[in-house]
Scaffold this active site. Structure first.
Site, mmCIF file in Angstrom:
data_model
loop_
_atom_site.group_PDB
_atom_site.id
_atom_site.type_symbol
_atom_site.label_atom_id
_atom_site.label_comp_id
_atom_site.label_asym_id
_atom_site.label_seq_id
_atom_site.Cartn_x
_atom_site.Cartn_y
_atom_site.Cartn_z
ATOM 1 N N ASP A 1 -5.098 18.874 13.799
ATOM 2 C CA ASP A 1 -5.832 17.874 13.013
ATOM 3 C C ASP A 1 -7.122 18.513 12.512
ATOM 4 O OD1 ASP A 1 -6.293 14.900 12.267
ATOM 5 O OD2 ASP A 1 -8.135 15.467 13.326
ATOM 6 N N ASN B 1 -13.385 14.689 1.780
ATOM 7 C CA ASN B 1 -12.600 13.946 0.793
ATOM 8 C C ASN B 1 -13.473 12.904 0.084
ATOM 9 O OD1 ASN B 1 -10.039 14.021 -0.297
ATOM 10 N ND2 ASN B 1 -9.283 12.316 0.931
ATOM 11 N N HIS C 1 -10.857 13.431 -4.041
ATOM 12 C CA HIS C 1 -9.495 13.648 -3.545
ATOM 13 C C HIS C 1 -8.881 14.937 -4.076
ATOM 14 C CE1 HIS C 1 -9.074 9.813 -1.467
ATOM 15 N NE2 HIS C 1 -9.713 9.237 -2.494
ATOM 16 N N ASP D 1 -7.126 17.600 -1.760
ATOM 17 C CA ASP D 1 -5.749 18.094 -1.912
ATOM 18 C C ASP D 1 -5.711 19.622 -1.907
ATOM 19 O OD1 ASP D 1 -4.837 15.520 -2.007
ATOM 20 O OD2 ASP D 1 -4.607 15.457 -4.195
ATOM 21 N N ASP E 1 -4.285 14.656 7.195
ATOM 22 C CA ASP E 1 -4.714 16.009 7.571
ATOM 23 C C ASP E 1 -4.101 16.431 8.897
ATOM 24 O OD1 ASP E 1 -6.103 14.141 9.010
ATOM 25 O OD2 ASP E 1 -7.976 15.274 9.068
#
Length: 529
Positions: free
Chosen positions: A405, A413, A418, A422, A448
């Protein structure tokens, strides 16, 4: 309560709606067929009366010519009237056919004058021929306009489509040439005509009709015309074929020096223009949809026509005492060779299509098992591989599961957007793939969270886990800035002696270890996890 009907408006190549938003009482298919039947029966009755012998010859000629003139006038007015309020291709092909039938009607009027006033039973060549020849020219333009309204127009860029279309057209031309040569065209050429002008005029009718009939057959049997205007095309084709039928009889009689033409042979000159008018008045609203012919008729048509032509040639060879016409034999060989080339191209095209289908199936299978953003295995593929690894674990093969994680990903983010998030996930996936072997599985569960399935001894797996921790905390260069995140990695080694181990147990255990690591890090930094 009556449900509202929502009309669909599709656009054609001119940018105008095919479905006109006007109130129109469009005949149903059955009503349209009834109109065609009434038209054909009516034309047959009128011409049968004219040729019955119960009327004197002059009265029969008057009835005959009046029927042809009325049909031509109806076709002209119907084409021009139905073009009102339309636009684009739907308007232009009607106007084109209106000009063609108008020229034909003028020629018919002159023809009637020569017959009834000048008392010439078969006035050819004459100035009337100029009017008659306007029809095939304008009909060719109308057919080309309808072809331009094809939904496949954007797909014809492929070379094999053009080549197959040309071969189909050549095959159909060859077959119809064989039929025309065996009926009227060969006789016209053999007779030669009383004068060069008479010969040229007589030859012009079957040749121009041959071109039109071939175009109608090719267009009606393939998907080159929008399926909703096919009824118009078929009615237009029936009209042109009817005129071609009587033209062929006329050309044969002129070439052989006949003094008159039987009234019943003029049936096509009555039914044809009237059928063109019926085609123009049908399909104005285009509310109902007619199913298009599929690809199969288009594939079979050239072979079926060639089989019919060869059968007719064989019958002629058996029944005729004369030697076989070398023109027919030569054309049949040429058409046969064209069909062989077409078949070879079809086989090649099918092989390419099969390859495309196989590639598409492989692509679908890949997308079903992989994450679209990172290209890593998705949850479905991970569980299949993990199930197999658990089965191998019971036979002594090692298994280690890493649950990963990213720490601080949500803040990045939210702060950078975003798109940056990404890119960070994709870069993380690249680092995970580089840290393991090709035989190991790297998956993204979502967000994630990542999972790595290793088939190696615990000591080696622990070393990989440490390398992954180091790799993931290194800064990521994204859009000119360095982005840094942390990584929590939970490690679980499979126990071959535990009979209760299964994929879900391992996943829960790895998830627990990951959160334990996260809390330990947070406690070390003196912050709340």
């Amino acid at each position: 309560m009556t449900p509202r009907r929502v009309a669909r408006h599709d656009t054609h190549s001119e940018g105008q709606p095919l479905d006109q938003p006007r109130v129109s009482k469009e005949p149903s298919d059955r009503a349209l067929l009834a109109r065609v039947g009434v038209l054909l029966v009516g034309s047959l009755v009128v011409m049968a009366i004219a040729g019955s012998g119960r009327l004197d010859e002059r009265t029969s000629s008057i009835v005959d010519n009046l029927a042809q003139f009325a049909a031509g006038l109806f076709g002209t007015l119907a084409c021009w009237w139905s073009a009102r309020g339309l636009s684009g291709v739907q308007r232009n092909w009607r106007l084109s056919m209106g000009v063609g039938t108008a020229g034909w009607t003028v020629g018919m009027s002159l023809w009637a004058w020569f017959q009834l006033v000048e008392e010439d039973p078969l006035p050819s060549p004459s100035i009337a021929d100029l009017g008659f020849f306007v029809l095939p020219v304008m009909a060719l333009l109308a057919l080309l306009l309808l072809t331009g309204d094809s939904p496949r127009r954007a797909q014809i860029g492929a070379r094999h489509v053009w080549v197959v279309s040309v071969l189909d057209a050549l095959v159909v031309v060859g077959v119809f040439f064989m039929v025309a040569w065996g009926t009227s065209l060969g006789a016209v050429v053999a007779a030669g005509g009383p004068t060069p002008l008479a010969f040229s005029v007589a030859l012009g009718y079957p040749v121009s009709d041959l071109v039109l009939v071939v175009m109608v057959v090719v267009l009606a049997s393939t998907r080159r015309v929008d399926r909703r205007i096919r009824p118009q095309l078929l009615l237009l084709g029936l009209g042109l074929v009817s005129i071609s039928f009587s033209d062929s009889i006329f050309a044969y009689l002129v070439a052989n020096g006949a003094e008159s033409m039987p009234h019943l042979a003029n049936l096509g000159f009555v039914a044809g223009p009237a059928m063109i008018g019926l085609a123009a008045t049908s399909g104005r609203s285009m509310h109902h949809s007619h199913p298009a012919l599929g690809e199969r008729p288009a594939l079979v048509l050239p072979y079926a026509l060639f089989a019919v032509a060869i059968s007719l040639l064989a019958v002629r060879m058996i029944t005729s005492a004369d030697s076989v016409d070398p023109v027919l034999v030569g054309v049949s060989w040429a058409v046969g060779l064209l069909l062989m080339v077409r078949q070879a191209l079809t086989v090649t095209e099918n092989a390419a299509l099969l390859g495309d289908i196989t590639a598409a199936q492989a692509e679908l299978a890949y997308r079903a098992d992989h994450d679209p953003l990172t290209g890593l295995a998705n949850r479905s593929l991970l569980y299949r591989n993990l199930t197999g690894a658990v089965a191998a674990l019971r036979h002594g093969n090692p298994l280690t599961l890493l649950m990963i994680d990213l720490n601080g990903f949500k803040a990045i983010n939210d702060r950078l957007g975003h798109a940056t998030g990404d890119q960070l996930l994709a870069a993380t996936a690249d680092r995970l793939r580089a840290a393991v072997r090709p035989t190991d599985t790297v998956a993204r569960l979502g967000g994630d969270e990542f999972v790595v399935l290793l088939g190696m001894l615990p000591a080696d797996a622990d070393a990989v886990a440490e390398r992954i921790r180091a790799d993931l905390v290194a800064p990521y260069p994204i859009d000119g800035i360095l982005v840094t995140v942390g990584a929590s990695v939970g490690v679980v080694h499979g126990d071959s002696g535990d009979p209760a181990v299964d994929p879900d147990t391992l996943m829960h255990a790895a998830d627990h270890e990951m959160y334990a690591w996260k809390e330990a890090v947070a406690a070390h930094r003196g912050i709340r996890a």
